[in-house]
Design a protein around this motif. Structure first.
Motif, PDB file in Angstrom:
ATOM      1  N   SER A  47       0.848  -1.193   0.000  1.00 34.18           N
ATOM      2  CA  SER A  47       0.000   0.000   0.000  1.00 34.18           C
ATOM      3  C   SER A  47       0.880   1.238   0.000  1.00 34.18           C
ATOM      4  CB  SER A  47      -0.898   0.030   1.234  1.00 34.18           C
ATOM      5  OG  SER A  47      -1.740  -1.095   1.268  1.00 34.18           O
ATOM      6  N   THR A  48       0.426   2.266  -0.696  1.00 32.36           N
ATOM      7  CA  THR A  48       1.150   3.533  -0.699  1.00 32.36           C
ATOM      8  C   THR A  48       0.229   4.618  -0.171  1.00 32.36           C
ATOM      9  OG1 THR A  48       0.544   4.000  -2.993  1.00 32.36           O
ATOM     10  CG2 THR A  48       2.646   2.900  -2.625  1.00 32.36           C
ATOM     11  N   TYR A  49       0.832   5.597   0.482  1.00 34.86           N
ATOM     12  CA  TYR A  49       0.087   6.705   1.066  1.00 34.86           C
ATOM     13  C   TYR A  49       0.700   8.019   0.609  1.00 34.86           C
ATOM     14  CZ  TYR A  49      -1.841   3.031   3.929  1.00 34.86           C
ATOM     15  OH  TYR A  49      -2.464   1.879   4.333  1.00 34.86           O
ATOM     16  N   ASN A  50      -0.141   8.981   0.290  1.00 31.68           N
ATOM     17  CA  ASN A  50       0.280  10.314  -0.173  1.00 31.68           C
ATOM     18  C   ASN A  50       1.058  10.228  -1.481  1.00 31.68           C
ATOM     19  OD1 ASN A  50      -0.715  11.097   2.383  1.00 31.68           O
ATOM     20  ND2 ASN A  50       1.296  10.727   3.260  1.00 31.68           N
ATOM     21  N   SER A  51       0.739   9.246  -2.288  1.00 33.29           N
ATOM     22  CA  SER A  51       1.498   9.019  -3.516  1.00 33.29           C
ATOM     23  C   SER A  51       1.002   9.902  -4.650  1.00 33.29           C
ATOM     24  CB  SER A  51       1.403   7.552  -3.928  1.00 33.29           C
ATOM     25  OG  SER A  51       0.075   7.208  -4.258  1.00 33.29           O
ATOM     26  N   LYS A  52       1.862  10.059  -5.628  1.00 38.20           N
ATOM     27  CA  LYS A  52       1.529  10.790  -6.845  1.00 38.20           C
ATOM     28  C   LYS A  52       0.920   9.798  -7.837  1.00 38.20           C
ATOM     29  CE  LYS A  52       2.442  14.573  -6.991  1.00 38.20           C
ATOM     30  NZ  LYS A  52       1.683  15.712  -6.520  1.00 38.20           N
ATOM     31  N   MET A  53      -0.155  10.199  -8.456  1.00 38.42           N
ATOM     32  CA  MET A  53      -0.953   9.299  -9.300  1.00 38.42           C
ATOM     33  C   MET A  53      -0.155   8.657 -10.430  1.00 38.42           C
ATOM     34  SD  MET A  53      -3.829   7.971  -9.668  1.00 38.42           S
ATOM     35  CE  MET A  53      -5.510   8.430  -9.795  1.00 38.42           C
ATOM     36  N   THR A  54       0.701   9.387 -11.078  1.00 38.49           N
ATOM     37  CA  THR A  54       1.366   8.873 -12.273  1.00 38.49           C
ATOM     38  C   THR A  54       2.469   7.869 -11.974  1.00 38.49           C
ATOM     39  OG1 THR A  54       2.872  10.758 -12.283  1.00 38.49           O
ATOM     40  CG2 THR A  54       0.882  10.942 -13.623  1.00 38.49           C
ATOM     41  N   ILE A  55       2.984   7.842 -10.759  1.00 33.77           N
ATOM     42  CA  ILE A  55       4.114   6.955 -10.473  1.00 33.77           C
ATOM     43  C   ILE A  55       3.804   5.907  -9.415  1.00 33.77           C
ATOM     44  CG2 ILE A  55       5.864   8.628 -11.157  1.00 33.77           C
ATOM     45  CD1 ILE A  55       6.274   9.240  -8.173  1.00 33.77           C
ATOM     46  N   ARG A  56       2.590   5.848  -8.925  1.00 28.24           N
ATOM     47  CA  ARG A  56       2.285   4.967  -7.794  1.00 28.24           C
ATOM     48  C   ARG A  56       2.464   3.482  -8.114  1.00 28.24           C
ATOM     49  NH1 ARG A  56      -3.442   3.537  -7.834  1.00 28.24           N
ATOM     50  NH2 ARG A  56      -4.299   4.384  -9.756  1.00 28.24           N
ATOM     51  N   LYS A  57       2.085   3.046  -9.306  1.00 28.44           N
ATOM     52  CA  LYS A  57       2.230   1.626  -9.669  1.00 28.44           C
ATOM     53  C   LYS A  57       3.704   1.243  -9.812  1.00 28.44           C
ATOM     54  CE  LYS A  57      -2.161   0.527 -10.304  1.00 28.44           C
ATOM     55  NZ  LYS A  57      -2.847  -0.438  -9.489  1.00 28.44           N
ATOM     56  N   ASP A  58       4.483   2.100 -10.433  1.00 24.88           N
ATOM     57  CA  ASP A  58       5.910   1.852 -10.616  1.00 24.88           C
ATOM     58  C   ASP A  58       6.621   1.748  -9.269  1.00 24.88           C
ATOM     59  OD1 ASP A  58       8.497   1.686 -11.841  1.00 24.88           O
ATOM     60  OD2 ASP A  58       8.721   3.853 -11.611  1.00 24.88           O
ATOM     61  N   ILE A  59       6.340   2.671  -8.375  1.00 25.24           N
ATOM     62  CA  ILE A  59       6.984   2.676  -7.061  1.00 25.24           C
ATOM     63  C   ILE A  59       6.541   1.462  -6.244  1.00 25.24           C
ATOM     64  CG2 ILE A  59       7.261   3.982  -4.914  1.00 25.24           C
ATOM     65  CD1 ILE A  59       8.757   5.141  -7.361  1.00 25.24           C
ATOM     66  N   THR A 100       1.173 -10.311   5.029  1.00 24.53           N
ATOM     67  CA  THR A 100       2.172  -9.261   5.246  1.00 24.53           C
ATOM     68  C   THR A 100       1.703  -7.989   4.558  1.00 24.53           C
ATOM     69  OG1 THR A 100       3.935 -10.911   5.268  1.00 24.53           O
ATOM     70  CG2 THR A 100       4.589  -8.618   4.970  1.00 24.53           C
ATOM     71  N   ALA A 101       1.673  -6.909   5.333  1.00 23.88           N
ATOM     72  CA  ALA A 101       1.308  -5.605   4.785  1.00 23.88           C
ATOM     73  C   ALA A 101       2.552  -4.737   4.748  1.00 23.88           C
ATOM     74  CB  ALA A 101       0.235  -4.942   5.630  1.00 23.88           C
ATOM     75  N   VAL A 102       2.878  -4.228   3.558  1.00 23.61           N
ATOM     76  CA  VAL A 102       4.007  -3.320   3.380  1.00 23.61           C
ATOM     77  C   VAL A 102       3.421  -1.959   3.027  1.00 23.61           C
ATOM     78  CG1 VAL A 102       6.126  -2.854   2.115  1.00 23.61           C
ATOM     79  CG2 VAL A 102       5.463  -5.221   2.563  1.00 23.61           C
ATOM     80  N   ASP A 103       3.518  -1.023   3.979  1.00 27.85           N
ATOM     81  CA  ASP A 103       2.969   0.320   3.795  1.00 27.85           C
ATOM     82  C   ASP A 103       4.115   1.289   3.538  1.00 27.85           C
ATOM     83  OD1 ASP A 103       0.483  -0.747   4.417  1.00 27.85           O
ATOM     84  OD2 ASP A 103       0.656  -0.231   6.538  1.00 27.85           O
ATOM     85  N   PHE A 104       3.983   2.091   2.476  1.00 27.20           N
ATOM     86  CA  PHE A 104       5.007   3.069   2.131  1.00 27.20           C
ATOM     87  C   PHE A 104       4.384   4.454   2.132  1.00 27.20           C
ATOM     88  CE2 PHE A 104       7.630   5.504  -0.872  1.00 27.20           C
ATOM     89  CZ  PHE A 104       8.867   5.349  -0.263  1.00 27.20           C
ATOM     90  N   TYR A 105       4.956   5.350   2.922  1.00 27.14           N
ATOM     91  CA  TYR A 105       4.469   6.720   3.061  1.00 27.14           C
ATOM     92  C   TYR A 105       5.412   7.662   2.322  1.00 27.14           C
ATOM     93  CZ  TYR A 105       1.562   4.709   6.702  1.00 27.14           C
ATOM     94  OH  TYR A 105       0.648   3.943   7.388  1.00 27.14           O
ATOM     95  N   TYR A 106       4.916   8.306   1.266  1.00 28.83           N
ATOM     96  CA  TYR A 106       5.716   9.265   0.494  1.00 28.83           C
ATOM     97  C   TYR A 106       6.062  10.470   1.368  1.00 28.83           C
ATOM     98  CZ  TYR A 106       4.674   7.237  -4.139  1.00 28.83           C
ATOM     99  OH  TYR A 106       4.585   6.440  -5.236  1.00 28.83           O
TER     100      TYR A 106
END
Length: 122
Positions: A47-59, A100-106
């Motif tokens: 899961s990603t939080y505060n991500s930018k729409m255009t790069i969220r899948k790549d990251i 397993t939950a991997v959370d990434f906060y931009y």
């Protein structure tokens, strides 16, 4: 006179060519599950939080690759090098049985065009 003018023009172009990247703040972003992977060992949700729409899948894909390589630690800052931008943020890993939950906060996004965006909570 032409030499003086040319050298002055050349020196000013060098002086202004090494400007700092432009920095902006943003207080919006996409949050949610980006990737769900299942294997014999269990399920991993990225899961990603505060991500930018255009790069969220790549990251998210790169985060999953780093998780599989055991290069992620919980509550540590990490920089992910993407195709369009480099993202720095905090990674939190939570495990419960075989889930397993991997959370990434931009926190910051360094775009390839020189723009730097910093997330700022309102």
């Amino acid at each position: 006179m032409k030499k003086v003018f040319f050298s002055l023009l050349l020196m000013t172009s060098f002086a202004f060519s090494h400007e700092e990247p432009k920095t902006q703040t943003y207080n919006y972003g996409q949050s949610g599950m980006e990737l769900v992977a299942r294997s014999k060992k269990g399920t991993v949700i990225v899961s990603t939080y505060n991500s930018k729409m255009t790069i969220r899948k790549d990251i998210a894909s790169k985060i999953y690759d780093l998780y599989l390589a055991n290069k992620l630690e919980t509550n540590k800052k990490i920089t992910i090098n993407g195709h369009e931008a480099n993202v720095t943020g905090k990674c939190v890993i939570r495990k419960k049985k075989d889930l397993t939950a991997v959370d990434f906060y931009y926190e910051t996004v360094d775009w390839n065009n020189g723009l730097k965006e910093v997330y700022k909570r309102v």
